[in-house]
Design a protein around this motif. Structure first.
Motif, PDB file in Angstrom:
ATOM      1  N   ASN A  18       0.820  -1.215   0.000  1.00  0.00           N
ATOM      2  CA  ASN A  18       0.000   0.000   0.000  1.00  0.00           C
ATOM      3  C   ASN A  18       0.853   1.263   0.000  1.00  0.00           C
ATOM      4  N   ALA A  19       1.960   1.247   0.744  1.00  0.00           N
ATOM      5  CA  ALA A  19       2.834   2.421   0.812  1.00  0.00           C
ATOM      6  C   ALA A  19       3.448   2.720  -0.543  1.00  0.00           C
ATOM      7  N   VAL A  20       3.958   1.698  -1.210  1.00  0.00           N
ATOM      8  CA  VAL A  20       4.611   1.901  -2.507  1.00  0.00           C
ATOM      9  C   VAL A  20       3.591   2.261  -3.576  1.00  0.00           C
ATOM     10  N   GLU A  21       2.515   1.496  -3.674  1.00  0.00           N
ATOM     11  CA  GLU A  21       1.509   1.781  -4.699  1.00  0.00           C
ATOM     12  C   GLU A  21       0.855   3.141  -4.459  1.00  0.00           C
ATOM     13  N   THR A  23       2.184   5.845  -2.922  1.00  0.00           N
ATOM     14  CA  THR A  23       3.091   6.958  -3.214  1.00  0.00           C
ATOM     15  C   THR A  23       3.255   7.146  -4.712  1.00  0.00           C
ATOM     16  N   LEU A  24       3.239   6.050  -5.460  1.00  0.00           N
ATOM     17  CA  LEU A  24       3.315   6.173  -6.922  1.00  0.00           C
ATOM     18  C   LEU A  24       2.085   6.883  -7.466  1.00  0.00           C
ATOM     19  N   LYS A  25       0.928   6.517  -6.944  1.00  0.00           N
ATOM     20  CA  LYS A  25      -0.314   7.168  -7.378  1.00  0.00           C
ATOM     21  C   LYS A  25      -0.268   8.666  -7.074  1.00  0.00           C
ATOM     22  N   ASN A  26       0.277   9.017  -5.908  1.00  0.00           N
ATOM     23  CA  ASN A  26       0.348  10.427  -5.499  1.00  0.00           C
ATOM     24  C   ASN A  26       1.218  11.279  -6.408  1.00  0.00           C
ATOM     25  N   ILE A  27       2.212  10.674  -7.058  1.00  0.00           N
ATOM     26  CA  ILE A  27       3.078  11.463  -7.940  1.00  0.00           C
ATOM     27  C   ILE A  27       2.694  11.337  -9.414  1.00  0.00           C
ATOM     28  N   GLY A  28       1.606  10.629  -9.698  1.00  0.00           N
ATOM     29  CA  GLY A  28       1.107  10.564 -11.070  1.00  0.00           C
ATOM     30  C   GLY A  28       1.547   9.344 -11.857  1.00  0.00           C
ATOM     31  N   ALA A  29       1.989   8.313 -11.143  1.00  0.00           N
ATOM     32  CA  ALA A  29       2.357   7.051 -11.799  1.00  0.00           C
ATOM     33  C   ALA A  29       1.445   5.962 -11.245  1.00  0.00           C
ATOM     34  N   SER A  30       1.525   4.781 -11.830  1.00  0.00           N
ATOM     35  CA  SER A  30       0.791   3.660 -11.251  1.00  0.00           C
ATOM     36  C   SER A  30       1.761   2.505 -11.103  1.00  0.00           C
ATOM     37  N   GLY A  31       1.538   1.697 -10.083  1.00  0.00           N
ATOM     38  CA  GLY A  31       2.454   0.593  -9.835  1.00  0.00           C
ATOM     39  C   GLY A  31       1.746  -0.615  -9.284  1.00  0.00           C
ATOM     40  N   ASP A  41       6.120  -3.142 -10.871  1.00  0.00           N
ATOM     41  CA  ASP A  41       5.883  -2.793 -12.268  1.00  0.00           C
ATOM     42  C   ASP A  41       5.259  -1.403 -12.279  1.00  0.00           C
ATOM     43  N   VAL A  42       5.953  -0.448 -12.899  1.00  0.00           N
ATOM     44  CA  VAL A  42       5.526   0.943 -12.874  1.00  0.00           C
ATOM     45  C   VAL A  42       5.163   1.406 -14.282  1.00  0.00           C
ATOM     46  N   SER A  43       4.029   2.101 -14.396  1.00  0.00           N
ATOM     47  CA  SER A  43       3.617   2.761 -15.636  1.00  0.00           C
ATOM     48  C   SER A  43       3.545   4.245 -15.357  1.00  0.00           C
ATOM     49  N   GLU A  59      11.993   5.402  -2.366  1.00  0.00           N
ATOM     50  CA  GLU A  59      13.021   5.436  -1.325  1.00  0.00           C
ATOM     51  C   GLU A  59      12.586   6.283  -0.136  1.00  0.00           C
ATOM     52  N   ASP A  60      11.807   7.341  -0.374  1.00  0.00           N
ATOM     53  CA  ASP A  60      11.287   8.161   0.706  1.00  0.00           C
ATOM     54  C   ASP A  60      10.355   7.378   1.630  1.00  0.00           C
ATOM     55  N   GLN A  61       9.794   6.282   1.128  1.00  0.00           N
ATOM     56  CA  GLN A  61       8.932   5.428   1.938  1.00  0.00           C
ATOM     57  C   GLN A  61       9.750   4.429   2.772  1.00  0.00           C
ATOM     58  N   GLY A  62      11.073   4.438   2.587  1.00  0.00           N
ATOM     59  CA  GLY A  62      11.938   3.571   3.377  1.00  0.00           C
ATOM     60  C   GLY A  62      12.419   2.315   2.693  1.00  0.00           C
TER      61      GLY A  62
END
Length: 66
Positions: A18-21, A23-31, A41-43, A59-62
């Motif tokens: 949940n943390a990784v997916e 944070t990706l959503k928050n910056i405009g990517a999907s994972g 897998d990142v789009s 990396e900011d998520q640790g």
């Protein structure tokens, strides 16, 4: 649209997913995280977010992006 698979160390549970997916959503990517293979897998649209920004956000998520 760019697709890439990143090796990410340190993920071990659903909180990590949940943390990784999230944070990706928050910056405009999907994972999509695969805990078994420790990959994500990142789009993303290169005109909106860079690969470096994606790695930094994870990396900011640790977690450690290889």
């Amino acid at each position: 649209m760019q697709n890439i698979t990143l090796q990410v160390e340190g993920m071990s549970c659903n909180h990590c997913v949940n943390a990784v997916e999230g944070t990706l959503k928050n910056i405009g990517a999907s994972g999509k995280v695969d805990l078994a293979s420790k990959t994500v897998d990142v789009s993303f649209d290169e005109s909106k977010v860079s690969l470096e920004a994606i790695k930094e956000a994870i990396e900011d998520q640790g977690y450690d992006v290889k």
